[in-house]
Design an enzyme around this catalytic site. Structure first.
Site, mmCIF file in Angstrom:
data_model
loop_
_atom_site.group_PDB
_atom_site.id
_atom_site.type_symbol
_atom_site.label_atom_id
_atom_site.label_comp_id
_atom_site.label_asym_id
_atom_site.label_seq_id
_atom_site.Cartn_x
_atom_site.Cartn_y
_atom_site.Cartn_z
ATOM 1 N N CYS A 51 0.819 -1.216 0.000
ATOM 2 C CA CYS A 51 0.000 0.000 0.000
ATOM 3 C C CYS A 51 0.847 1.258 0.000
ATOM 4 C CB CYS A 51 -0.982 -0.055 1.169
ATOM 5 S SG CYS A 51 -1.090 1.402 2.199
ATOM 6 N N CYS A 54 0.889 3.542 3.097
ATOM 7 C CA CYS A 54 1.649 2.922 4.189
ATOM 8 C C CYS A 54 3.135 3.184 3.996
ATOM 9 C CB CYS A 54 1.403 1.418 4.249
ATOM 10 S SG CYS A 54 -0.342 0.967 4.311
#
Ligand SMILES: *[C@@H]1O[C@H](CO)[C@@H](O)[C@H](O)[C@H]1NC(C)=O
Length: 497
Positions: A51, A54
């Protein structure tokens, strides 16, 4: 003595067991509970390795953890790879990445604070230090109140009392409201507070609300939540976030012009009605004179001639709409409508247009809510449907290609090429997540196959000819990242709500 010693040893052993990366604890099912018991205040990030958000959080997160470590703070940062630790992720309701949760004494709450190292550190300090502003004298208290739309003050005889502790616990549950704390008798006298007391002062509606009842954290949180929003909130860019991402998932929306003759009357009676539904339902006013509000009115399928209008929405799992039978804004009828809704007696309302007289004249057939099932679920035909929005650029680009496709297949009695304006028409069985969405409703068993190939004539032809095999859905785990790509399809307005 032996027992105590063994506990101490056990604790030391456990500490050694929890791995750290750049001072961030690496947690999983096997050490999660232990970490919570060792560290009373801990921020946990649930992430996925692929992600993008992230990845950009990671260095800031590590920086914050390192800063706290260097200061010798008891505060800890931790991370959980949610794609591996799916049990934990599920337990804490992780739906998107990253999800951050703050645990205080083992109890979790959503972290919606800053994503920069400095911000993370100061947020945590506020949450764990003394969270309210101490009001030493009347002057300080008056200024505190004057400077704020909403101010909550707790008056206590002692900072150490259970009542004061419950109050401070409640204070930590809020990010956007400020709390004062007073032990001074003169300050209490100024606000006519005796003994242990919590009051909420606001520059709207009834001006002041007094907390009644037992001093328990949950009761205090409920009191503040129920009294800090206006009884009738006006929808705009600033309030949208508070309205739609708040905890209250039931909203009654009133669409009308502020210029309307009866606006003041409606405002008055709705606010009166709203008093009975604090913590149950938010009452929201949408001024239909405001150009910016056209997206939300369109989302509800409302036209100028429909105003004033009332809709009720539930945002729990997905967005569900309800519509009262009565068009008028009669408070008694509204009350019946709201009570029926809360009692689970109402059926959802789906937008639909009327079937146009010429719906089947052009090669691309026009579907609306009312004729969708009859056409698309015809078992003798393969039906390809494009769900579009009139404002969506990708959809506009597709028009000539889609028309050509329909012309090419016009002679085929067993194939229908169709489209539906999803901003004005909704289906109980199909929710559209992005525009355009193309689905094939197969003949025979009505199996539904999503088209995820390139939006070219050849691509779509192959898709139909192969019975939905060539160009069907892409693997699911790629989807989430897709949403971050610039060329991602356009999302319906409900995702902005
Ligand atoms: C409703 O009336 C109150 C009191 O006059 C006012 O403060 C508030 O702004 C009004 N609401 C709206 C949405 O205009």
């Amino acid at each position: 003595m032996f027992k105590l010693l063994s506990i101490v040893c056990l604790a030391a052993f456990v500490v050694a067991e929890i791995k750290e990366e750049e001072n961030v604890l690496v947690l999983g099912t096997d050490n999660f509970e232990e970490a919570l018991s060792l560290y009373p205040d801990i921020l946990v990030e649930f992430y996925a390795p692929w992600c993008g958000h992230c990845k950009s959080l990671a260095p800031e997160y590590a920086k914050a953890a390192t800063k706290l470590q260097e200061e010798g703070s008891k505060l800890k940062l931790a991370k959980v790879d949610a794609t591996v630790e799916s049990e934990l992720a599920q337990k804490y309701g992780v739906r998107g990445y990253p999800t951050l949760k703050f645990f205080h004494d083992g109890k979790d709450s959503e972290y919606n604070g800053p994503r920069q190292a400095e911000g993370i550190v100061s947020w945590l300090k506020k949450k764990t230090g003394f969270p309210a502003t101490k009001l030493a004298d009347v002057e300080a208290a008056q200024k505190f109140v004057a400077d704020r739309e909403v101010a909550v003050i707790g008056f206590f005889e002692s900072e150490e009392s259970d009542e004061a502790k419950a109050f401070l616990d409640a204070v930590r549950a809020f990010d956007d409201i400020e709390f004062g704390f007073a032990t001074d008798k003169a300050v209490a006298g100024e606000y006519k507070a005796s003994g242990n007391k919590v009051i909420l002062l606001k520059k709207f509606d009834e001006g002041r609300a007094d907390f009644e009842g037992d001093f328990a954290k949950d009761k205090l949180v409920e009191f503040v939540k129920g009294n800090s929003l206006p009884l009738l909130i006006e929808f705009n860019q600033q309030s949208a976030q508070r309205i739609f991402s708040g905890e209250l998932k039931n909203h009654l929306l009133i669409f009308m012009s502020k210029e309307a003759e009866n606006f003041n009357k409606v405002n008055e009676s709705t606010r009166e009605l709203a008093k009975g539904y604090k913590n149950k339902l938010l009452f929201v006013f949408v001024n239909t004179d405001v150009e910016e509000n056209s997206r939300i009115t369109e989302f509800f399928g409302l036209q100028k001639e429909d105003f004033p209008a009332v809709r009720l929405i539930s945002l729990a799992d997905q967005l569900v709409k309800y519509k009262p039978d009565v068009a008028e804004l009669n408070p008694e009828k509204l009350k019946v409508f709201v009570d029926d809704y809360l009692a689970g007696k109402l059926k959802p309302h789906l937008n639909t247009q009327d079937v146009p007289a010429d719906w089947d004249k052009a090669p691309v057939k026009v579907l609306v809510g009312k004729n969708f099932d009859e056409v698309a679920l015809d078992k003798t035909k393969d039906v390809l449907v494009e769900f579009y929005a009139p404002w969506c650029g990708h959809c506009k680009k597709l028009v000539p290609i889609y028309d050509e496709l329909a012309e090419k297949l016009a002679d085929r009695k067993d194939i229908v090429i169709a489209k539906m304006d999803s901003t004005a028409n909704e289906l109980e069985h199909t929710k559209i997540e992005s525009f355009p969405t193309i689905k094939l409703y197969k003949k025979g068993d009505n199996q539904v196959v999503d088209y995820n190939g390139e939006r070219t004539l050849e691509g779509m032809l192959k898709f139909i000819e192969s019975g939905g095999e060539v160009g069907k859905a892409a693997p699911e785990d790629e989807e989430e990242e897709d949403l971050e790509k610039e060329d991602a399809d356009e999302k319906p307005v409900k995702d902005e709500l």
